[in-house]
Design a protein around this motif. Sequence first.
Motif, short mmCIF file in Angstrom:
data_model
loop_
_atom_site.label_atom_id
_atom_site.label_comp_id
_atom_site.label_asym_id
_atom_site.label_seq_id
_atom_site.Cartn_x
_atom_site.Cartn_y
_atom_site.Cartn_z
N TRP A 82 5.91 -3.94 -5.04
CA TRP A 82 6.89 -5.02 -4.58
C TRP A 82 7.25 -4.85 -3.16
CZ3 TRP A 82 9.07 -9.40 -6.45
CH2 TRP A 82 10.37 -9.81 -5.73
N LEU A 83 7.47 -3.58 -2.74
CA LEU A 83 7.92 -3.39 -1.10
C LEU A 83 6.82 -3.89 -0.26
CD1 LEU A 83 9.89 -0.01 -1.36
CD2 LEU A 83 10.87 -2.47 -1.48
N TRP A 84 5.59 -3.53 -0.68
CA TRP A 84 4.28 -4.07 0.10
C TRP A 84 4.27 -5.54 0.15
CZ3 TRP A 84 -0.06 -6.61 -1.74
CH2 TRP A 84 -1.10 -6.63 -0.76
N ALA A 85 4.35 -6.33 -1.12
CA ALA A 85 4.20 -7.52 -1.29
C ALA A 85 5.41 -8.30 -0.12
CB ALA A 85 4.58 -7.96 -2.61
N ALA A 86 6.73 -7.67 0.01
CA ALA A 86 7.82 -8.08 0.72
C ALA A 86 7.50 -7.95 2.13
CB ALA A 86 9.11 -7.27 0.49
N VAL A 87 6.81 -6.97 2.62
CA VAL A 87 6.54 -6.80 4.10
C VAL A 87 5.34 -7.77 4.44
CG1 VAL A 87 5.52 -5.22 5.63
CG2 VAL A 87 7.00 -4.22 4.04
#
Length: 198
Positions: A82-87
């Motif tokens: 999720w954090l990777w997708a947010a970045v």
Amino acid sequence: MNEPTKAQRRARTLVAGQRILVRRLSTRATAWVRAGRRDDLDGVAAILGCILRVAILGGAAYGAWWLVRRWPVILWAAVPLWLWAAVRALDHDEKEATAEEPPPVATRDAVVQLLHEVLGDRPAVHLSEVLEHLQSKGQGKGWKVADLRARLEALGIPVELKVKVGRKGPTRGVLKAALPPLSQPEETEPSTTPSPTV
């Protein structure tokens, strides 16, 4: 005021990226649900597809919640993803912001000209055919008939609910009689600028 630390900058990046990601996912889910609407039907029958798609999304959300409750270890993989997708969403948003300006919006006269071109000698045309014509010229990518209808109505071009063309069943379309006549072009050099999108 003190400059934000490296950790604070990263935290702000993640927060901004998550907002963009949530907004993008919500927009796509809404568009997917709306695409289930049938323009060739009326009443409840027309929105049965939308209701089914909402049920599918609700079931998927419940399934994800159930999986996390049953196996919390899934979060060790889900949170980093999720954090990777947010970045990635934030990077993509910044690239879009610096991209070139969109093509000019078509005037009412240009759209009427386009409709007369698609109509030819026929008395009416379905919006689906107009959309196919636009997309064959590289315009209206990703549009649905409802998107085209909204743009035509915003320009004051009447869209009929049930138009019959040839052997095809009645659906939304434009009548030639409802369009203003084409204005006579002035004797000028042919323009080399691309035609604007609807």
